[in-house]
Design a protein around this motif. Sequence first.
Motif, short mmCIF file in Angstrom:
data_model
loop_
_atom_site.label_atom_id
_atom_site.label_comp_id
_atom_site.label_asym_id
_atom_site.label_seq_id
_atom_site.Cartn_x
_atom_site.Cartn_y
_atom_site.Cartn_z
N PHE A 136 0.84 -1.20 0.00
CA PHE A 136 0.00 0.00 0.00
C PHE A 136 0.88 1.24 0.00
O PHE A 136 1.90 1.28 0.68
N TYR B 266 0.42 5.24 1.03
CA TYR B 266 -0.42 6.23 1.69
C TYR B 266 0.29 7.58 1.67
O TYR B 266 1.51 7.67 1.60
N LEU C 113 -5.18 6.75 1.39
CA LEU C 113 -4.69 5.65 0.56
C LEU C 113 -4.57 6.12 -0.87
O LEU C 113 -5.53 6.64 -1.44
N TYR D 287 -3.04 0.44 -4.01
CA TYR D 287 -2.52 -0.78 -3.41
C TYR D 287 -2.44 -1.89 -4.44
O TYR D 287 -3.14 -1.88 -5.45
N ASN E 209 -2.02 -6.23 -4.89
CA ASN E 209 -2.05 -7.60 -4.39
C ASN E 209 -1.26 -8.46 -5.36
O ASN E 209 -1.53 -8.43 -6.58
N PHE F 128 3.89 7.15 2.92
CA PHE F 128 4.16 5.89 3.61
C PHE F 128 3.89 4.71 2.69
O PHE F 128 2.92 4.70 1.92
N ARG G 136 1.54 -6.25 3.98
CA ARG G 136 0.96 -7.29 4.84
C ARG G 136 0.78 -8.57 4.01
O ARG G 136 0.80 -8.53 2.78
N LEU H 71 -1.92 -11.36 2.90
CA LEU H 71 -3.22 -11.01 2.33
C LEU H 71 -4.28 -10.68 3.36
O LEU H 71 -5.03 -9.73 3.20
N ALA H 72 -4.39 -11.40 4.42
CA ALA H 72 -5.44 -11.13 5.41
C ALA H 72 -4.86 -10.74 6.76
O ALA H 72 -5.55 -10.82 7.77
N GLY H 73 -3.60 -10.34 6.79
CA GLY H 73 -2.91 -10.17 8.06
C GLY H 73 -2.76 -8.73 8.51
O GLY H 73 -3.40 -7.80 8.03
N GLU H 74 -1.87 -8.57 9.46
CA GLU H 74 -1.58 -7.30 10.10
C GLU H 74 -0.78 -6.42 9.14
O GLU H 74 0.09 -6.89 8.42
N LEU H 75 -1.09 -5.11 9.17
CA LEU H 75 -0.43 -4.16 8.28
C LEU H 75 0.77 -3.54 8.98
O LEU H 75 0.67 -3.09 10.12
N PHE I 56 3.96 -0.66 8.58
CA PHE I 56 4.35 0.55 7.87
C PHE I 56 5.85 0.74 7.86
O PHE I 56 6.56 0.35 8.80
N TYR J 255 -13.99 -7.14 8.71
CA TYR J 255 -13.16 -8.34 8.68
C TYR J 255 -12.22 -8.34 9.88
O TYR J 255 -12.05 -9.33 10.56
N ASN J 256 -11.53 -7.21 10.07
CA ASN J 256 -10.75 -7.03 11.28
C ASN J 256 -10.52 -5.55 11.53
O ASN J 256 -10.87 -4.70 10.70
N GLN K 75 -7.61 -2.74 13.43
CA GLN K 75 -6.24 -2.65 13.91
C GLN K 75 -6.02 -1.30 14.58
O GLN K 75 -6.51 -0.27 14.09
N PHE L 248 -3.09 1.43 15.88
CA PHE L 248 -1.71 1.83 15.64
C PHE L 248 -1.33 2.97 16.57
O PHE L 248 -2.18 3.73 17.03
N LEU M 16 3.79 4.46 11.40
CA LEU M 16 2.78 3.88 12.28
C LEU M 16 3.25 2.53 12.77
O LEU M 16 3.72 1.70 11.99
N LEU N 193 -4.29 -6.20 16.69
CA LEU N 193 -5.17 -6.57 15.59
C LEU N 193 -6.28 -7.43 16.16
O LEU N 193 -6.01 -8.42 16.85
N ARG O 239 -11.22 -2.87 8.20
CA ARG O 239 -11.43 -3.27 6.82
C ARG O 239 -12.53 -4.32 6.73
O ARG O 239 -12.80 -5.03 7.69
N GLY P 64 -10.67 -9.59 3.61
CA GLY P 64 -9.25 -9.88 3.66
C GLY P 64 -8.46 -9.22 2.55
O GLY P 64 -7.26 -9.01 2.68
N ASN P 65 -9.15 -8.88 1.45
CA ASN P 65 -8.43 -8.32 0.31
C ASN P 65 -8.41 -6.81 0.27
O ASN P 65 -7.71 -6.22 -0.53
N LEU Q 280 -7.25 -1.13 4.75
CA LEU Q 280 -7.77 -0.55 5.97
C LEU Q 280 -8.29 0.86 5.71
O LEU Q 280 -7.70 1.60 4.92
#
Lengths: 112, 112
Positions: free
Chosen positions: A33, A35, A45, A48, A50, A91, A95, A97-101, A103, B31-32, B34, B36, B44, B49, B93, B96-97, B100
């Motif tokens: 991503f 930003y 944003l 991004y 994938n 910035f 991450r 795909l479905a995890g913690e972001l 920076f 979805y989740n 987070q 920061f 950040l 999470l 978000r 998963g895709n 945020l």
Amino acid sequence: DAGVIQSPRHEVTEMGQEVTLRCKPISGHNSLFWYRQTMMRGLELLIYFNNNVPIDDSGMPEDRFSAKMPNASFSTLKIQPSEPRDSAVYFCASRKLAGELFFGEGSRLTVL
Amino acid sequence: KQEVTQIPAALSVPEGENLVLNCSFTDSAIYNLQWFRQDPGKGLTSLLLIQSSQREQTSGRLNASLDKSSGRSTLYIAASQPGDSATYLCAARNSGNTPLVFGKGTRLSVIA
């Protein structure tokens, strides 16, 4: 573990010049991503990716902005020509795909 | 479209106080979420999470809760210290895709 690495950390340039910001995401992360952060608008944003494919660039303010991700370990954000209103902190984040972001430390751009 | 709001924009507390930072989101199908922390001039740092199936997450003196039905999350900081002074951002978000969506943050000052 190296985090997200951005360069340069600071860039001062004159209006009209080309600016290239670079990012190396965390190894194994497949989403990246870009930003932009300013006092007035907060964190925005820009674009991004994938799996190296641009998914949404609707946040890119103008055609002067472009971003590429030629491989899984490198991305660039280019501004050409730059304008004073582009001054901000840019910035990069990554991450799984479905995890913690996570920076990077950011690239502070000043356009005179 | 998901929107994230953090109120207040700034908060000042004496050292040692327990405090709660608030975050609200408009679309409960998240979805989740987070949390920061951002120190001045820095990137950040991810604190916690929370997946949509979870009600809370804890890390040291920090506890984050999630209530999807009311569209709210809180970050609880126990026994605050001057080193906790920073801006705290919440982001949510919807899949998963997707990226945020960030709130504008709460700037916390802990006074010794």
